[in-house]
Design a protein around this motif. Structure first.
Motif, PDB file in Angstrom:
ATOM      1  N   LYS A 134      -4.936   1.736  -2.551  1.00 45.17           N
ATOM      2  CA  LYS A 134      -4.791   2.944  -2.197  1.00 45.17           C
ATOM      3  C   LYS A 134      -5.848   3.986  -2.561  1.00 45.17           C
ATOM      4  O   LYS A 134      -5.712   4.544  -3.594  1.00 45.17           O
ATOM      5  CB  LYS A 134      -3.382   3.678  -2.728  1.00 45.17           C
ATOM      6  N   GLU A 169       0.726  -1.309   0.086  1.00 48.43           N
ATOM      7  CA  GLU A 169      -0.032  -0.029   0.020  1.00 48.43           C
ATOM      8  C   GLU A 169       0.803   1.132  -0.025  1.00 48.43           C
ATOM      9  O   GLU A 169       0.598   2.226   0.859  1.00 48.43           O
ATOM     10  CB  GLU A 169      -1.011  -0.085   1.260  1.00 48.43           C
ATOM     11  N   ASP A 205      -6.883   3.704  -6.063  1.00 50.80           N
ATOM     12  CA  ASP A 205      -5.686   2.858  -6.888  1.00 50.80           C
ATOM     13  C   ASP A 205      -5.451   1.767  -6.186  1.00 50.80           C
ATOM     14  O   ASP A 205      -5.750   1.107  -5.220  1.00 50.80           O
ATOM     15  CB  ASP A 205      -4.692   3.873  -6.860  1.00 50.80           C
ATOM     16  N   ASP A 209       7.251   9.658 -11.459  1.00 50.07           N
ATOM     17  CA  ASP A 209       7.693   7.963 -11.760  1.00 50.07           C
ATOM     18  C   ASP A 209       8.732   8.053 -12.662  1.00 50.07           C
ATOM     19  O   ASP A 209       9.120   8.917 -13.354  1.00 50.07           O
ATOM     20  CB  ASP A 209       6.456   7.190 -12.121  1.00 50.07           C
ATOM     21  N   ASN A 225      -1.811  -0.838  -5.834  1.00 44.82           N
ATOM     22  CA  ASN A 225      -0.374  -0.779  -6.094  1.00 44.82           C
ATOM     23  C   ASN A 225       0.170  -2.307  -6.036  1.00 44.82           C
ATOM     24  O   ASN A 225      -0.483  -3.354  -5.405  1.00 44.82           O
ATOM     25  CB  ASN A 225       0.420  -0.260  -4.744  1.00 44.82           C
ATOM     26  N   VAL A 264       1.862   1.565  -9.356  1.00 45.00           N
ATOM     27  CA  VAL A 264       0.554   2.259  -9.158  1.00 45.00           C
ATOM     28  C   VAL A 264      -0.422   2.173 -10.143  1.00 45.00           C
ATOM     29  O   VAL A 264      -0.236   2.905 -10.894  1.00 45.00           O
ATOM     30  CB  VAL A 264       0.906   3.714  -8.176  1.00 45.00           C
ATOM     31  N   ASN A 274       7.936  -0.720  -7.900  1.00 42.60           N
ATOM     32  CA  ASN A 274       6.637  -0.480  -7.426  1.00 42.60           C
ATOM     33  C   ASN A 274       5.802   0.042  -8.575  1.00 42.60           C
ATOM     34  O   ASN A 274       6.193   1.192  -9.101  1.00 42.60           O
ATOM     35  CB  ASN A 274       6.590   0.465  -6.174  1.00 42.60           C
ATOM     36  N   SER A 278       0.770  -6.753  -3.082  1.00 36.82           N
ATOM     37  CA  SER A 278      -0.216  -5.588  -3.501  1.00 36.82           C
ATOM     38  C   SER A 278      -1.326  -5.291  -2.600  1.00 36.82           C
ATOM     39  O   SER A 278      -1.382  -5.876  -1.723  1.00 36.82           O
ATOM     40  CB  SER A 278      -0.999  -6.225  -4.759  1.00 36.82           C
ATOM     41  N   ASP A 308       3.079   4.112  -2.811  1.00 35.61           N
ATOM     42  CA  ASP A 308       3.386   4.533  -4.103  1.00 35.61           C
ATOM     43  C   ASP A 308       4.413   5.081  -4.230  1.00 35.61           C
ATOM     44  O   ASP A 308       5.394   4.340  -4.573  1.00 35.61           O
ATOM     45  CB  ASP A 308       2.042   5.614  -4.371  1.00 35.61           C
TER      46      ASP A 308
END
Length: 585
Positions: A489, A272, A492, A460, A494, A543, A541, A486, A274
């Motif tokens: 969020k 959880e 969203d 990103d 992640n 998102v 990672n 995973s 980002d």
């Protein structure tokens, strides 16, 4: 000033409202600890507690905490163990009063403090008039333009209220909506006399708090490589052994199940999250600077975390009533499954009068098919009209029962619709929120605010060219070499993936870019995706924005919190250099 203690053992006994009831007793009786913490709140939990408060105006808190305290409060007082929880939910004062009654019946007299100031609902109109837009963090739409009426609105408070309560002598600190990590940061700042601008120390405690806040997820629960664990069942809950410099050792009580390894800790660090700069009300913790090392059996040292000044905004969790929903599941068996799914969908739409019959109609075929030729067509209808999606949908489905596809039967169908809520994440200026510590005798202590600055999130990172790992290549599931964790969020999802050595990380970061992820997860093909690298963790990672729609309470996806997304990705075949597989095949 009294010299700070050399270390502080902070234990967790709850990762969500409904976690293992015996965990508090296990942590208190299993070995030495200094602080017992519990995380009971999530975005969905606030809505659940609101519904509970509609039934009982004196409720609105996690009642399971009281059952845990019946078992351990006496021992905690006897051993000097502080208790710090966010079980207060929407009614911290009510839970504090109830705990006081419970203690008195047992002949105990703990000093109980609770934290107020996170509930912005009574001030919402005033704050909006003062210029706070509460714009949706994903869409940018101001709350006023949405023409909805929130039923909860809680700012995520930081750790200094907990610190002030402990400085005032509290044995038990009951919070409402504080950040999960604050349950660790507050006691650490109290024990080690940290200042509000001790950024690196605070960031280390935020990292420790994030690792242990989900309970057994740090000790082998929900762990990708669970088959490697000797005792995966009933894992012990985690302990963060904090030190004055902000470093920690993650461990657990001896003899308990599960394990604490660099991999189990890495998995939870990715959960959880980002971007690598993890914003909390008191500090921004740079998770990409964290260093992990196996110090001994079930002991992982976490150090090197860098901190940056706190942001000048606080996150706010708002929820409002979305309407009613109902779900039916058609089972498809045997041959021609795609054709049967189309037949079932066409028959349903004919019976209800088309897609426009409901405010929202989601029809999805769940696969892959099982070995005996079975699939499921899941239909979810949403509408403000309870009867339309309840009895109306059920009657329409029932009426097609003898005129549908061959072998038709329903695994789930009900004439009763359920109410659902919609999550609205927003930001509010930190100087608009005024938390206070309330002691049992009524004394109120204002909570100091840390120094803050404007916060611009980093972008990103695209996959950079990496030195190719020489072939030959073998097509195997990604999970052969990579772990994943995973979660949700808000709307969203992640998914963080990590590998265990530098050679594998060079391949992972060079191979797995956003476009490859879209190919592996077709449901994400049309969505925006952010990608971040964490070299110290050998992790990447992602998102996936909007995968969960309006959040877990409103999501129609079978896995509304994206818990299985990582495992779905690990099952995808990819071409992996044989050099990475030789120790495994």
């Amino acid at each position: 000033m009294t010299q700070p203690r050399p270390s502080l053992r902070i234990a967790n006994c709850s990762g969500f409202y409904g976690d293992r009831p015996s965990a508090a007793r296990e942590m208190v009786e299993g070995g030495p600890i200094d602080v017992l913490t519990g995380d009971y709140l999530a975005e969905l939990t606030m809505l659940i507690l609101w519904k509970a408060r509609q039934r009982d105006p004196h409720g609105g808190y996690a009642v399971s905490f009281l059952a845990q305290m019946r078992e351990v409060l006496g021992s905690c007082l006897e051993r000097g163990i502080k208790v710090v929880v966010n079980a207060g939910g929407l009614n911290p004062a009510g839970l504090a009063a109830k705990l006081g009654e419970l203690a008195a019946l047992a002949g105990l007299a703990p000093k109980i403090a609770h934290l107020e100031g996170d509930d912005l609902l009574p001030r919402l109109a005033q704050l909006q008039a003062a210029g706070e837009e509460f714009a949706h963090m994903a869409t940018g739409q101001p709350l006023a333009d949405a023409e909805v009426r929130p039923v909860t609105a809680n700012a995520y408070l930081g750790a200094w209220g907990i610190t002030e309560a402990l400085r005032a002598g509290a044995d038990v600190v009951i919070c409402g909506r504080v950040t999960d990590a604050s349950l660790v940061v507050g006691p650490a700042a109290w024990a080690f006399y940290w200042a509000p601008d001790d950024w690196d120390r605070l960031a280390g405690a935020v990292t420790a708090g994030h690792i242990i806040e989900c309970g057994a997820q740090a000790t082998g629960g929900n762990y990708a490589f669970f088959t490697e664990l000797d005792r995966p069942v009933h894992p012990g809950f985690p302990i963060a052994e904090m030190y004055p410099d902000g470093s920690c050792v993650i461990t657990k009580h001896p003899g308990t199940g599960g394990a604490v390894t660099v991999d189990t800790v890495t998995a939870q660090l990715l959960y959880e999250t980002d971007r690598p700069s993890y914003a909390n009300p008191d500090v921004i913790a740079r998770f990409d600077t964290a260093r992990l090392a196996q110090e001994g059996p079930d002991r992982v040292r976490v150090d090197g975390v860098r901190g940056e000044p706190a942001p000048n905004t606080l996150k706010v969790c708002l929820n409002y009533q979305g309407g009613y929903r109902n779900t039916a599941t058609f089972v498809l068996t045997g041959l021609d499954l795609d054709a049967k799914a189309r037949f079932a969908e066409d028959a349903l739409l004919d019976a209800v009068g088309g897609r426009d019959a409901f405010a929202e109609l989601d029809i999805r075929l769940d696969g892959p098919y099982t070995s005996n030729g079975t699939a499921r067509l899941v239909v979810t209808a949403k509408d403000p009209d309870q009867r339309k999606v309840g009895r109306g949908l059920f009657t329409a489905i029932a009426g097609t029962g003898l005129s549908s596809y061959p072998g038709c039967y329903l695994e789930q169908a009900s004439p009763h619709a359920s109410e659902y809520g919609i999550y609205w994440p927003a930001l509010v200026s930190s100087d608009a929120v005024h938390p206070e510590v309330v002691l049992a005798e009524g004394t109120r202590i204002p909570v100091p605010r840390p120094p803050v600055r404007g916060y611009a999130a980093e972008q990103d990172v695209p996959a950079d060219p990496a030195p190719p790992v020489p072939g030959p290549y073998v097509s195997v599931p990604l999970g052969t070499v990579a772990g994943a964790r995973s979660g949700d969020k808000g709307g969203d999802a992640n998914v963080g993936l990590w590998v265990r050595d530098d050679l594998a990380y060079g391949w992972l970061r060079g191979h797995l870019d956003v476009e490859r992820l879209r190919q592996m997860l077709p449901e994400a093909a049309g969505l925006a995706i952010s990608r971040y690298e964490l070299p110290n963790l050998r992790a990447v990672n992602f998102v996936i924005h909007g995968l969960l729609g309006d959040g877990v309470a409103a999501a129609t996806r079978p896995d509304p919190q994206a818990k299985s997304l990582g495992e779905q990705l690990r099952a995808c075949p990819v071409d992996i250099p044989r050099a990475l597989l030789e120790p495994r095949i």
